[in-house]
Motif scaffolding. Structure first.
Motif, PDB file in Angstrom:
ATOM      1  N   THR A  38      34.487  12.432 -13.222  1.00 22.43           N
ATOM      2  CA  THR A  38      34.618  13.078 -11.912  1.00 22.43           C
ATOM      3  C   THR A  38      33.951  12.277 -10.800  1.00 22.43           C
ATOM      4  OG1 THR A  38      32.648  14.420 -12.378  1.00 22.43           O
ATOM      5  CG2 THR A  38      34.805  15.400 -12.883  1.00 22.43           C
ATOM      6  N   ASP A  39      32.981  11.426 -11.137  1.00 23.36           N
ATOM      7  CA  ASP A  39      32.322  10.601 -10.122  1.00 23.36           C
ATOM      8  C   ASP A  39      33.170   9.411  -9.715  1.00 23.36           C
ATOM      9  OD1 ASP A  39      29.993  12.096  -9.789  1.00 23.36           O
ATOM     10  OD2 ASP A  39      29.033  11.154 -11.517  1.00 23.36           O
ATOM     11  N   GLY A  40      33.987   8.911 -10.635  1.00 17.90           N
ATOM     12  CA  GLY A  40      34.791   7.723 -10.352  1.00 17.90           C
ATOM     13  C   GLY A  40      35.228   7.037 -11.632  1.00 17.90           C
ATOM     14  N   ALA A  41      35.435   5.729 -11.560  1.00 15.53           N
ATOM     15  CA  ALA A  41      35.937   4.993 -12.728  1.00 15.53           C
ATOM     16  C   ALA A  41      35.325   3.599 -12.790  1.00 15.53           C
ATOM     17  CB  ALA A  41      37.456   4.894 -12.686  1.00 15.53           C
ATOM     18  N   TRP A  42      35.089   3.137 -14.026  1.00 13.61           N
ATOM     19  CA  TRP A  42      34.625   1.775 -14.288  1.00 13.61           C
ATOM     20  C   TRP A  42      35.789   0.938 -14.794  1.00 13.61           C
ATOM     21  CZ3 TRP A  42      29.897  -0.273 -13.258  1.00 13.61           C
ATOM     22  CH2 TRP A  42      28.828   0.604 -13.038  1.00 13.61           C
ATOM     23  N   PHE A  43      35.933  -0.255 -14.249  1.00 15.66           N
ATOM     24  CA  PHE A  43      36.936  -1.216 -14.703  1.00 15.66           C
ATOM     25  C   PHE A  43      36.232  -2.509 -15.097  1.00 15.66           C
ATOM     26  CE2 PHE A  43      39.598   1.648 -12.335  1.00 15.66           C
ATOM     27  CZ  PHE A  43      40.826   1.598 -12.968  1.00 15.66           C
ATOM     28  N   LEU A  44      36.783  -3.196 -16.107  1.00 14.69           N
ATOM     29  CA  LEU A  44      36.249  -4.487 -16.527  1.00 14.69           C
ATOM     30  C   LEU A  44      37.244  -5.582 -16.191  1.00 14.69           C
ATOM     31  CD1 LEU A  44      33.969  -6.017 -18.084  1.00 14.69           C
ATOM     32  CD2 LEU A  44      35.453  -5.883 -20.088  1.00 14.69           C
ATOM     33  N   GLN A  45      36.762  -6.578 -15.500  1.00 13.74           N
ATOM     34  CA  GLN A  45      37.570  -7.767 -15.195  1.00 13.74           C
ATOM     35  C   GLN A  45      37.098  -8.898 -16.094  1.00 13.74           C
ATOM     36  OE1 GLN A  45      37.776  -8.725 -11.039  1.00 13.74           O
ATOM     37  NE2 GLN A  45      38.351 -10.857 -11.424  1.00 13.74           N
ATOM     38  N   GLN A  46      38.016  -9.463 -16.869  1.00 17.25           N
ATOM     39  CA  GLN A  46      37.670 -10.492 -17.841  1.00 17.25           C
ATOM     40  C   GLN A  46      38.689 -11.631 -17.745  1.00 17.25           C
ATOM     41  OE1 GLN A  46      37.959  -9.323 -22.013  1.00 17.25           O
ATOM     42  NE2 GLN A  46      36.097 -10.455 -22.490  1.00 17.25           N
ATOM     43  N   PRO A  47      38.374 -12.688 -16.991  1.00 17.84           N
ATOM     44  CA  PRO A  47      39.322 -13.796 -16.825  1.00 17.84           C
ATOM     45  C   PRO A  47      39.670 -14.455 -18.151  1.00 17.84           C
ATOM     46  CG  PRO A  47      37.545 -13.927 -15.217  1.00 17.84           C
ATOM     47  CD  PRO A  47      37.149 -12.887 -16.213  1.00 17.84           C
ATOM     48  N   GLU A  48      40.921 -14.867 -18.271  1.00 19.52           N
ATOM     49  CA  GLU A  48      41.356 -15.568 -19.491  1.00 19.52           C
ATOM     50  C   GLU A  48      40.962 -17.041 -19.430  1.00 19.52           C
ATOM     51  OE1 GLU A  48      45.502 -15.035 -19.974  1.00 19.52           O
ATOM     52  OE2 GLU A  48      45.393 -12.847 -20.174  1.00 19.52           O
ATOM     53  N   GLY A  49      40.706 -17.609 -20.590  1.00 25.33           N
ATOM     54  CA  GLY A  49      40.440 -19.042 -20.684  1.00 25.33           C
ATOM     55  C   GLY A  49      38.994 -19.445 -20.493  1.00 25.33           C
ATOM     56  N   THR A  50      38.127 -18.507 -20.111  1.00 23.27           N
ATOM     57  CA  THR A  50      36.702 -18.832 -19.927  1.00 23.27           C
ATOM     58  C   THR A  50      35.852 -17.744 -20.585  1.00 23.27           C
ATOM     59  OG1 THR A  50      36.737 -17.716 -17.771  1.00 23.27           O
ATOM     60  CG2 THR A  50      37.027 -20.121 -17.771  1.00 23.27           C
ATOM     61  N   PRO A  51      35.805 -17.707 -21.911  1.00 26.75           N
ATOM     62  CA  PRO A  51      35.047 -16.657 -22.614  1.00 26.75           C
ATOM     63  C   PRO A  51      33.601 -16.587 -22.158  1.00 26.75           C
ATOM     64  CG  PRO A  51      36.359 -17.951 -24.152  1.00 26.75           C
ATOM     65  CD  PRO A  51      36.423 -18.664 -22.844  1.00 26.75           C
ATOM     66  N   LYS A 181      33.586 -11.726 -26.234  1.00 29.50           N
ATOM     67  CA  LYS A 181      34.493 -10.869 -26.992  1.00 29.50           C
ATOM     68  C   LYS A 181      35.556 -10.279 -26.071  1.00 29.50           C
ATOM     69  CE  LYS A 181      30.797  -9.479 -30.189  1.00 29.50           C
ATOM     70  NZ  LYS A 181      30.032  -8.318 -30.739  1.00 29.50           N
ATOM     71  N   PRO A 182      36.812 -10.354 -26.431  1.00 26.23           N
ATOM     72  CA  PRO A 182      37.875  -9.813 -25.565  1.00 26.23           C
ATOM     73  C   PRO A 182      37.823  -8.285 -25.514  1.00 26.23           C
ATOM     74  CG  PRO A 182      38.802 -10.538 -27.656  1.00 26.23           C
ATOM     75  CD  PRO A 182      37.367 -10.987 -27.646  1.00 26.23           C
ATOM     76  N   PHE A 183      38.082  -7.745 -24.343  1.00 23.50           N
ATOM     77  CA  PHE A 183      38.139  -6.295 -24.163  1.00 23.50           C
ATOM     78  C   PHE A 183      39.593  -5.871 -24.333  1.00 23.50           C
ATOM     79  CE2 PHE A 183      38.426  -2.520 -21.285  1.00 23.50           C
ATOM     80  CZ  PHE A 183      37.596  -1.687 -22.011  1.00 23.50           C
ATOM     81  N   THR A 184      39.877  -5.254 -25.459  1.00 23.45           N
ATOM     82  CA  THR A 184      41.265  -4.921 -25.782  1.00 23.45           C
ATOM     83  C   THR A 184      41.639  -3.504 -25.412  1.00 23.45           C
ATOM     84  OG1 THR A 184      40.583  -4.340 -28.042  1.00 23.45           O
ATOM     85  CG2 THR A 184      41.330  -6.593 -27.655  1.00 23.45           C
ATOM     86  N   GLY A 185      40.651  -2.655 -25.213  1.00 26.19           N
ATOM     87  CA  GLY A 185      40.951  -1.257 -24.902  1.00 26.19           C
ATOM     88  C   GLY A 185      41.127  -1.049 -23.412  1.00 26.19           C
ATOM     89  N   GLY A 186      41.484   0.150 -23.068  1.00 29.29           N
ATOM     90  CA  GLY A 186      41.578   0.515 -21.662  1.00 29.29           C
ATOM     91  C   GLY A 186      42.913   0.188 -21.034  1.00 29.29           C
ATOM     92  N   LYS A 187      43.284   0.981 -20.064  1.00 31.94           N
ATOM     93  CA  LYS A 187      44.526   0.768 -19.320  1.00 31.94           C
ATOM     94  C   LYS A 187      44.285  -0.217 -18.188  1.00 31.94           C
ATOM     95  CE  LYS A 187      46.152   5.529 -20.075  1.00 31.94           C
ATOM     96  NZ  LYS A 187      44.981   5.984 -20.847  1.00 31.94           N
TER      97      LYS A 187
END
Length: 362
Positions: A38-51, A181-187
C-alpha cells in the motif's frame, strides 16, 4: 446527492489504492517488480552483461507526488554506491551542489549526512538528492524494513518525505544482484502496470493552460504537480458512469475494473507540459484541475461629501479607497482525444478557452 467530481487528485487516490506506483511516463528500464504494497513498490534494475554492476533497487511511493528512493550500487565505471532521493520539493540547481542534510526517522535521533543536490536531468519534475555511501551492503543492513514519515531537511527546509515498506525484500534482491546473481522473479514495469491500467504503445503529449479572456495571460498548472488526469473512455467505463449519473450518487467504493481507467501524470515544466505513455488505441478524456493566484483591484466606499449650490442640494461624491488583493482561483476543464492505432503519438493543446467540460467546469 450529486456525483463527486473526479479531479486528478481523486484519480491519484484511486490509483494509489490499487498500487499504481509508477508514473505514466516512466522509462522502460525501470526494472522488474520486487514487491508491492500500500505504500508503493520496489523495482530492481539489473543491466545485462555486467554481473554485479549497475544494480539499482528503486522504491516509488503510491502517493500523489510519487516520491522515490533508490539504492544505487557500483557501476562498471564507478566504485561509488549511493542513496538517491527524488521528489517535487527537492531543488534543482544548475550544477551539482554539496549540502548538509538532516535525516529524521520515527523513534530515532536526527542524523546529519553529507550529500549533493543534483542538476536537473530529463523532463521529470522535481529534484534529486544523492548521499554517497562507502559500503552499500552495510548501509542496507542498517536500514529498517519499514519507515513511516521519514523526512529529510536541507538548510532547515523540509525537502523530502517518504513512507515505505518491503525493504527487507528489496535488500535481499539487491544483495543477490551485487553478488552477480540474476533476478529471475518479478514482473516487468510494463507487466505490473498492465495489472492496474490499459497498456499499449501510444503516447499523448502536449501542454495545458487556461485563459479567462482573449488578452489575458496564460495560466499553467504548477510544475511537478499531479494536475493532469486521463480517463480511458471504454464502453465498460461509459456504461458504469451512466449508471452513476442516473443514481445521482457516487458509490462508496469504485470497482477495480473501473478504477484502472483513471491515470494521472506529473506536470513536466513551467508551461504545462505533460505526457502519458504506454496507451492502447481508443477514446480518452484529459482533465486539468489546478489553482492559480490573480491580483485584482478592490474598491470600498469610505465616506461621502454632499454638494450644494446655494441652499440647494445637487448631489454627493463618494470617497473611494482602492487596493490590490491576491485572490486564489481554481479551474477545471477537459478535452476528448482519440488514438486511432497502436503506436500513434498525439500532440494536444489543452486550453480551457477552447474546450467544453466533462464532469464539472468552473
Amino acid at each position: 446527492m450529486t456525483p463527486r467530481r473526479l479531479t486528478p487528485a481523486l484519480l491519484t487516490l484511486l490509483a494509489a489504492t490499487l498500487g499504481l506506483t509508477a508514473p505514466a511516463h516512466a522509462a522502460d528500464d525501470e526494472g522488474r517488480l520486487i514487491t508491492r504494497n500500500t505504500d508503493g513498490a520496489w523495482f530492481l534494475q539489473q543491466p545485462e552483461g555486467t554481473p554485479g554492476k549497475g544494480c539499482v533497487a528503486r522504491f516509488t511511493a503510491a502517493t500523489k507526488d510519487q516520491s522515490q528512493l533508490a539504492l544505487l550500487g557500483p557501476t562498471a565505471t564507478s566504485s561509488t554506491a549511493a542513496l538517491l532521493m527524488h521528489g517535487p520539493r527537492i531543488a534543482t540547481p544548475r550544477s551539482a551542489r554539496d549540502v548538509s542534510l538532516e535525516l529524521q526517522q520515527d523513534g530515532l535521533p536526527a542524523a546529519t549526512l553529507r550529500g549533493a543536490l543534483m542538476a536537473a536531468s530529463g523532463p521529470r519534475g522535481g529534484g534529486f538528492l544523492m548521499v554517497p555511501v562507502g559500503d552499500l551492503t552495510q548501509t542496507m543492513a542498517s536500514m529498517r524494513a519499514k519507515e513511516e514519515g521519514m523526512q529529510v531537511r536541507v538548510d532547515g527546509v523540509d525537502v523530502f518525505r517518504l513512507s515505505y515498506d518491503g525493504l527487507d525484500k528489496a535488500r535481499e534482491a539487491m544483495r543477490d544482484c551485487l553478488a552477480g546473481k540474476p533476478f529471475t522473479g518479478g514482473k516487468s514495469l510494463a507487466e505490473a502496470t498492465a495489472e492496474v491500467r490499459p497498456v499499449g504503445n501510444s503516447t499523448i503529449t502536449g501542454t495545458a493552460f487556461f485563459k479567462n479572456a482573449v488578452l489575458a495571460k496564460k495560466r499553467y498548472p504548477p510544475k511537478g504537480s499531479q494536475a493532469i488526469g486521463l480517463i480511458w473512455m471504454s464502453d465498460e467505463f461509459k456504461q458504469w458512469f451512466e449508471m452513476v449519473k442516473q443514481s445521482q450518487k457516487m458509490p462508496d467504493r469504485i470497482p477495480d475494473h473501473i478504477a484502472r481507467h483513471f491515470m494521472v501524470t506529473t506536470v513536466l515544466d513551467d508551461e504545462g507540459g505533460f505526457r502519458f505513455t504506454r496507451l492502447p488505441p481508443g477514446e480518452y478524456q484529459l482533465i486539468v484541475d489546478f489553482s492559480y493566484t490573480e491580483t485584482v483591484a478592490r474598491t470600498e466606499v469610505t465616506g461621502r461629501t454632499d454638494v450644494y449650490a446655494g441652499n440647494r442640494y445637487i448631489g454627493s461624491n463618494d470617497h473611494l479607497s482602492v487596493w490590490m488583493e491576491d485572490v486564489r482561483n481554481s479551474v477545471t476543464f477537459s478535452k476528448t482525444v482519440h488514438i486511432a492505432k497502436d503506436g500513434d503519438t498525439l500532440q494536444v493543446s489543452l486550453d480551457k478557452s477552447m474546450l467544453g467540460c466533462f464532469f464539472i467546469c468552473r
